[in-house]
Design a protein around this motif. Sequence first.
Motif, PDB file in Angstrom:
ATOM      1  N   VAL A  28     108.237   1.912  -9.271  1.00 36.93           N
ATOM      2  CA  VAL A  28     108.451   2.879  -9.802  1.00 36.93           C
ATOM      3  C   VAL A  28     107.924   3.963  -9.233  1.00 36.93           C
ATOM      4  O   VAL A  28     106.555   3.943  -9.700  1.00 36.93           O
ATOM      5  CB  VAL A  28     109.286   3.048 -11.124  1.00 36.93           C
ATOM      6  CG1 VAL A  28     109.723   3.530 -11.735  1.00 36.93           C
ATOM      7  CG2 VAL A  28     109.435   1.345 -11.989  1.00 36.93           C
ATOM      8  N   GLU A  29     108.089   5.150  -9.149  1.00 33.95           N
ATOM      9  CA  GLU A  29     108.098   5.740  -8.307  1.00 33.95           C
ATOM     10  C   GLU A  29     107.335   6.707  -9.773  1.00 33.95           C
ATOM     11  O   GLU A  29     108.289   7.190 -10.581  1.00 33.95           O
ATOM     12  CB  GLU A  29     108.040   6.883  -6.961  1.00 33.95           C
ATOM     13  CG  GLU A  29     108.497   6.555  -5.886  1.00 33.95           C
ATOM     14  CD  GLU A  29     107.344   5.392  -5.438  1.00 33.95           C
ATOM     15  OE1 GLU A  29     106.291   5.673  -5.447  1.00 33.95           O
ATOM     16  OE2 GLU A  29     106.576   3.966  -4.471  1.00 33.95           O
ATOM     17  N   LYS A  30     106.158   7.469  -9.975  1.00 34.12           N
ATOM     18  CA  LYS A  30     105.876   8.620 -10.654  1.00 34.12           C
ATOM     19  C   LYS A  30     107.117  10.341 -10.429  1.00 34.12           C
ATOM     20  O   LYS A  30     107.210  10.606  -9.474  1.00 34.12           O
ATOM     21  CB  LYS A  30     104.576   9.985 -10.841  1.00 34.12           C
ATOM     22  CG  LYS A  30     104.232  10.728 -11.463  1.00 34.12           C
ATOM     23  CD  LYS A  30     103.118  11.352 -11.570  1.00 34.12           C
ATOM     24  CE  LYS A  30     102.701  12.777 -11.645  1.00 34.12           C
ATOM     25  NZ  LYS A  30     103.245  12.425 -13.201  1.00 34.12           N
ATOM     26  N   GLY A  31     107.763  10.085 -11.263  1.00 30.73           N
ATOM     27  CA  GLY A  31     109.226  10.864 -11.834  1.00 30.73           C
ATOM     28  C   GLY A  31     110.293  10.244 -10.936  1.00 30.73           C
ATOM     29  O   GLY A  31     111.803  11.658 -10.977  1.00 30.73           O
ATOM     30  N   GLU A  32     110.564   9.446 -11.226  1.00 35.25           N
ATOM     31  CA  GLU A  32     111.978   9.016 -11.065  1.00 35.25           C
ATOM     32  C   GLU A  32     112.344   8.566 -12.323  1.00 35.25           C
ATOM     33  O   GLU A  32     111.818   8.025 -13.657  1.00 35.25           O
ATOM     34  CB  GLU A  32     111.775   7.312 -10.463  1.00 35.25           C
ATOM     35  CG  GLU A  32     112.866   6.552  -9.112  1.00 35.25           C
ATOM     36  CD  GLU A  32     112.367   5.595  -8.638  1.00 35.25           C
ATOM     37  OE1 GLU A  32     113.407   4.594  -7.990  1.00 35.25           O
ATOM     38  OE2 GLU A  32     110.840   5.451  -8.353  1.00 35.25           O
ATOM     39  N   PHE A  33     113.543   8.399 -11.962  1.00 33.19           N
ATOM     40  CA  PHE A  33     114.778   7.993 -12.841  1.00 33.19           C
ATOM     41  C   PHE A  33     115.533   6.495 -12.317  1.00 33.19           C
ATOM     42  O   PHE A  33     116.391   7.004 -11.509  1.00 33.19           O
ATOM     43  CB  PHE A  33     115.972   9.013 -13.174  1.00 33.19           C
ATOM     44  CG  PHE A  33     116.549   8.509 -14.066  1.00 33.19           C
ATOM     45  CD1 PHE A  33     117.210   7.564 -14.723  1.00 33.19           C
ATOM     46  CD2 PHE A  33     117.140   9.539 -14.757  1.00 33.19           C
ATOM     47  CE1 PHE A  33     117.638   7.278 -16.125  1.00 33.19           C
ATOM     48  CE2 PHE A  33     117.977  10.057 -16.712  1.00 33.19           C
ATOM     49  CZ  PHE A  33     117.936   8.626 -16.755  1.00 33.19           C
ATOM     50  N   LEU A  34     115.111   5.396 -13.095  1.00 33.07           N
ATOM     51  CA  LEU A  34     115.557   4.163 -12.668  1.00 33.07           C
ATOM     52  C   LEU A  34     116.604   3.506 -13.881  1.00 33.07           C
ATOM     53  O   LEU A  34     116.165   3.821 -15.417  1.00 33.07           O
ATOM     54  CB  LEU A  34     114.444   3.247 -12.699  1.00 33.07           C
ATOM     55  CG  LEU A  34     114.610   2.386 -12.744  1.00 33.07           C
ATOM     56  CD1 LEU A  34     114.828   1.899 -10.875  1.00 33.07           C
ATOM     57  CD2 LEU A  34     113.645   1.178 -12.403  1.00 33.07           C
ATOM     58  N   ALA A  35     117.374   2.442 -13.148  1.00 28.91           N
ATOM     59  CA  ALA A  35     118.554   2.239 -14.311  1.00 28.91           C
ATOM     60  C   ALA A  35     117.930   0.852 -14.071  1.00 28.91           C
ATOM     61  O   ALA A  35     118.074   0.556 -12.984  1.00 28.91           O
ATOM     62  CB  ALA A  35     119.900   2.637 -14.093  1.00 28.91           C
ATOM     63  N   ILE A  36     117.374  -0.065 -15.013  1.00 26.60           N
ATOM     64  CA  ILE A  36     117.886  -1.892 -15.052  1.00 26.60           C
ATOM     65  C   ILE A  36     119.411  -2.059 -15.308  1.00 26.60           C
ATOM     66  O   ILE A  36     118.990  -1.685 -16.792  1.00 26.60           O
ATOM     67  CB  ILE A  36     116.608  -2.109 -15.592  1.00 26.60           C
ATOM     68  CG1 ILE A  36     115.020  -0.947 -14.944  1.00 26.60           C
ATOM     69  CG2 ILE A  36     116.107  -3.427 -15.624  1.00 26.60           C
ATOM     70  CD1 ILE A  36     113.974  -1.898 -15.647  1.00 26.60           C
ATOM     71  N   MET A  37     119.574  -2.839 -15.178  1.00 24.69           N
ATOM     72  CA  MET A  37     121.946  -3.083 -15.465  1.00 24.69           C
ATOM     73  C   MET A  37     121.954  -4.746 -15.092  1.00 24.69           C
ATOM     74  O   MET A  37     120.475  -5.536 -14.058  1.00 24.69           O
ATOM     75  CB  MET A  37     121.896  -2.275 -14.840  1.00 24.69           C
ATOM     76  CG  MET A  37     121.886  -0.858 -14.634  1.00 24.69           C
ATOM     77  SD  MET A  37     123.329  -0.248 -13.493  1.00 24.69           S
ATOM     78  CE  MET A  37     124.592   0.207 -15.350  1.00 24.69           C
ATOM     79  N   GLY A  38     123.244  -4.934 -15.141  1.00 25.05           N
ATOM     80  CA  GLY A  38     122.691  -6.043 -15.697  1.00 25.05           C
ATOM     81  C   GLY A  38     123.253  -6.640 -16.663  1.00 25.05           C
ATOM     82  O   GLY A  38     123.423  -6.408 -18.012  1.00 25.05           O
ATOM     83  N   SER A  39     124.269  -8.032 -16.906  1.00 26.34           N
ATOM     84  CA  SER A  39     124.782  -8.226 -18.470  1.00 26.34           C
ATOM     85  C   SER A  39     123.941  -9.307 -19.801  1.00 26.34           C
ATOM     86  O   SER A  39     122.616  -9.372 -18.726  1.00 26.34           O
ATOM     87  CB  SER A  39     126.128  -9.820 -18.253  1.00 26.34           C
ATOM     88  OG  SER A  39     125.373 -10.328 -16.854  1.00 26.34           O
TER      89      SER A  39
END
Length: 219
Positions: A28-39
């Motif tokens: 994960v990069e600094k300043g990133e907006f990451l979604a961790i998804m899954g059921s």
Amino acid sequence: MIKVNKINKTYVNGGTELRVLKDVSFQVEKGEFLAIMGSSGSGKSTMMNILGCLDSEYQGEYLLDGIDISKMSQDELSEIRNKKIGFIFQSFNLLPKLTAVENVELPLIYSGIKKTERYKRAMKLLELVGLKERAEHRPNELSGGQRQRVAIARALINEPSIILADEPTGNLDSKSEEEIMKILIDLNKMGKTIIIVTHEPNIGESANRKIIFKDGEII
């Protein structure tokens, strides 16, 4: 900012082993907006607990700002959580007997900050999330969306570099959901690294990047 390398996590129940994370690696990069998804049951919440230094019982390497988290003691992990990470939960986790501003101030009490400074910083953050006028209200006097905004202000009080949000809109109506996501997007534009766990596709679309889990693996 974050690097996880070959993370494995196994739960043992009686004589049965359940492997919930299987050689998971990502950055994960600094300043990133990451979604961790899954059921449900995909391993995404387990991964979030590891990223938040809430779970240290795993195999593999986790580097946060170049620090090897996997080798830290419980006291060191607690300090990392307090200084670097802000948490937002689906269930808000507000204390019912405290007002909104007192709930926001709470993490600063453990940091030894004086009362006047605590109040000043908490009020500034309530203003940021649009709740300055409700500062003296208790959680049962606030809507679900307002309670989540209090929780966001509390997550920001120690000026963390990372915000971890676990299903932050799960208990909200669609209007409140939009308001909360706008706040998170604005925080990301201000430079905060946002990692959100969600099973909702429309929430995931707000992120710059998505990681999708299935059966403990990134697919």
